[in-house]
Design a protein around this motif. Structure first.
Motif, PDB file in Angstrom:
ATOM      1  N   UNK A 178       0.829  -1.202   0.000  1.00 44.03           N
ATOM      2  CA  UNK A 178       0.000   0.000   0.000  1.00 44.03           C
ATOM      3  C   UNK A 178       0.863   1.251   0.000  1.00 44.03           C
ATOM      4  N   UNK A 179       1.952   1.242   0.786  1.00 42.77           N
ATOM      5  CA  UNK A 179       2.831   2.412   0.847  1.00 42.77           C
ATOM      6  C   UNK A 179       3.470   2.681  -0.510  1.00 42.77           C
ATOM      7  N   UNK A 180       3.916   1.628  -1.185  1.00 42.30           N
ATOM      8  CA  UNK A 180       4.480   1.808  -2.516  1.00 42.30           C
ATOM      9  C   UNK A 180       3.468   2.395  -3.482  1.00 42.30           C
ATOM     10  N   UNK A 181       2.226   1.914  -3.407  1.00 43.67           N
ATOM     11  CA  UNK A 181       1.174   2.448  -4.270  1.00 43.67           C
ATOM     12  C   UNK A 181       0.862   3.899  -3.974  1.00 43.67           C
ATOM     13  N   UNK A 182       0.860   4.265  -2.689  1.00 42.58           N
ATOM     14  CA  UNK A 182       0.588   5.654  -2.315  1.00 42.58           C
ATOM     15  C   UNK A 182       1.690   6.581  -2.823  1.00 42.58           C
ATOM     16  N   UNK A 183       2.934   6.150  -2.699  1.00 45.23           N
ATOM     17  CA  UNK A 183       4.054   6.972  -3.168  1.00 45.23           C
ATOM     18  C   UNK A 183       4.035   7.154  -4.679  1.00 45.23           C
TER      19      UNK A 183
ATOM     20  N   UNK B  19       3.171  -1.773 -16.560  1.00 48.01           N
ATOM     21  CA  UNK B  19       3.038  -3.231 -16.622  1.00 48.01           C
ATOM     22  C   UNK B  19       4.386  -3.903 -16.837  1.00 48.01           C
ATOM     23  N   UNK B  20       5.250  -3.279 -17.644  1.00 49.56           N
ATOM     24  CA  UNK B  20       6.605  -3.829 -17.820  1.00 49.56           C
ATOM     25  C   UNK B  20       7.331  -3.861 -16.478  1.00 49.56           C
ATOM     26  N   UNK B  21       7.240  -2.749 -15.723  1.00 51.57           N
ATOM     27  CA  UNK B  21       7.870  -2.704 -14.404  1.00 51.57           C
ATOM     28  C   UNK B  21       7.232  -3.720 -13.462  1.00 51.57           C
ATOM     29  N   UNK B  22       5.909  -3.930 -13.590  1.00 49.84           N
ATOM     30  CA  UNK B  22       5.233  -4.924 -12.758  1.00 49.84           C
ATOM     31  C   UNK B  22       5.739  -6.327 -13.066  1.00 49.84           C
TER      32      UNK B  22
ATOM     33  N   UNK C   7       4.328  -0.270  -8.852  1.00 53.51           N
ATOM     34  CA  UNK C   7       4.116  -0.517 -10.288  1.00 53.51           C
ATOM     35  C   UNK C   7       2.683  -0.924 -10.609  1.00 53.51           C
ATOM     36  N   UNK C   8       1.948  -1.489  -9.662  1.00 54.52           N
ATOM     37  CA  UNK C   8       0.608  -2.007  -9.968  1.00 54.52           C
ATOM     38  C   UNK C   8      -0.532  -1.157  -9.417  1.00 54.52           C
ATOM     39  N   UNK C   9      -0.321  -0.495  -8.287  1.00 52.20           N
ATOM     40  CA  UNK C   9      -1.405   0.231  -7.623  1.00 52.20           C
ATOM     41  C   UNK C   9      -1.983   1.350  -8.496  1.00 52.20           C
TER      42      UNK C   9
END
Length: 410
Positions: free
Chosen positions: A242-247, A269-272, A300-302
């Motif tokens: 969640x923190x990665x997605x928020x950032x 998506x490539x990074x995911x 990468x996904x959030x």
């Protein structure tokens, strides 16, 4: 500050709902491991949650129209409390799945009421600030919810009783608020085909977002247990996502507003795929490395849902904003229903890395489809602002509409 205070009751309910529902998901997964549930049965619990969520999105606007906002909220919160408390009465996996579906109905219904109430009280001048405060509250509560399981023993009546108390406490702010109830809003027409006709790539992006988020949130604790993480570390593992997605929200939004959104979606998506490949290749890595990979995975996904939604809105008319947001939410809920069960079945058959291999294949398919769509369709002539779109209810489109068309009445 006056704006935040005026919506304090709504935001307090959001926090309490997130703490209860966000805690039940990972706690159920860990409790299932302790009670001897199969991995597939644990995945079924996550799928049941989203099946209930889907039902709640359909039912909530109609119930509000019948009994009003406050009574509808009370009914949904009571149903969620029953769903949590019922866990202490049985250790049958399929009974738990039914209880989780009740919790899903509760979350969808309560968020529909909150967002409809918020929409009715904001003005064009305060809409952006209200959405910013709502976004901050939503993400902060999600982050805290993932940490709840670090202090709750799995498969213990006290854990579920505490979460039920928190869910029931969400009734207090809404019951004691002095804000008058808004008028009953019209339920948005649900037209799933609208999203596909406006942007097939957006629908594909939303489905892959559901594949990623629902699988990780509901089956992630099983993965963490299988690779040797302690319960406290599993909580941080989920919170890192969640923190990665928020950032990622602000920088991804900046890129999506300045470059072709399809390219942003493809590179995300490539990074995911890279993050999934690294995670699948290192199931025995140091715990802190696993946490870092979870944050990278979230980063990468959030944001994919919000980028896909912005791309779809580039091709929509002003009067279609609400129905389009509802259609995208429909596709997300549809994808999220099956994702946890499939992910759990793959883990049971092929081991923990299968979770991230499945997600990587979904993102690879999105990359290929995105490249095909870039050749089939030119860049949109008009661009709507990127807006963080919380995946909460079908009525969220009413909150986001004028942020995409500032100063325009519909």
């Amino acid at each position: 500050m006056r704006l935040v205070v005026s919506f304090a009751a709504l935001f307090a309910s959001v926090v309490l709902l997130q703490l209860s529902s966000g805690g039940v998901g990972p706690l159920d997964a860990l409790s299932g491991v302790v009670l001897g549930f199969t991995t597939t049965q644990i995945g079924l619990l996550g799928s049941a949650h989203f099946a209930g969520f889907f039902l709640g999105c359909w039912w909530a606007p109609r119930l509000m129209g019948s009994v009003g906002h406050a009574r509808a909220f009370a009914a949904f919160a009571a149903l969620g409390t029953i769903g949590i408390l019922g866990h202490v009465l049985t250790d049958n996996a399929y009974a738990w799945a039914a209880l989780r579906s009740a919790q899903g109905v509760c979350i969808a219904g309560c968020y529909t009421v909150i967002e409809a109430w918020l929409q009715a009280k904001v003005t064009n001048e305060t809409r952006g600030r209200a959405m910013g405060a709502y976004r901050l509250t939503d993400l902060g509560a999600q982050l805290c919810a993932q940490l709840v399981i670090s202090v709750l023993p799995p498969a213990h009546y006290a854990s579920y009783t505490l979460l039920a108390m928190v869910c029931c406490a969400a009734l207090l702010p809404m019951s004691l608020t002095r804000l008058p109830q808004p008028e009953i809003p019209d339920a948005p027409r649900l037209q799933p085909r609208l999203a596909w006709t406006r942007s097939p790539l957006a629908v594909a992006g939303v489905l892959v977002s559901a594949l990623s988020g629902a699988s990780f949130r509901m089956v992630g604790p099983v993965y963490g247990t299988a690779v040797g993480l302690e319960a406290s570390m599993i909580a941080i593992f989920l919170a890192s996502f969640v923190a990665g997605g928020a950032l990622a929200q602000y920088p991804v939004g900046w890129l999506a507003d300045r470059y072709d959104r399809r390219s942003v979606l493809i590179w995300l998506s490539v990074a995911a795929v890279v993050s999934c490949a690294l995670t699948a290749a290192m199931p025995g890595a140091h715990p802190w490395a696993i946490l870092g990979l979870a944050a990278f995975f979230g980063l990468t996904t959030y944001p994919i849902y919000s980028v896909a939604a912005a791309h779809a809105h580039d091709f929509a008319e002003s009067h279609e904003r609400v129905e389009l947001s509802a259609a995208l939410m429909f596709w997300y809920a549809t994808g999220a229903i099956g994702a946890p069960y499939i992910a759990a079945a793959l883990i049971e058959a092929y081991g923990p890395p299968a979770l991230f291999i499945m997600i990587a294949l979904g993102h690879l398919a999105l990359v290929v489809f995105g490249l095909v769509r870039m050749r089939a369709r030119p860049l949109a002539t008009t661009r709507t602002p990127y807006v963080y779109a919380p995946r909460t209810s079908f009525t969220v489109g009413r909150l986001l509409g004028r942020l995409r068309d500032p100063g325009r009445d519909r």
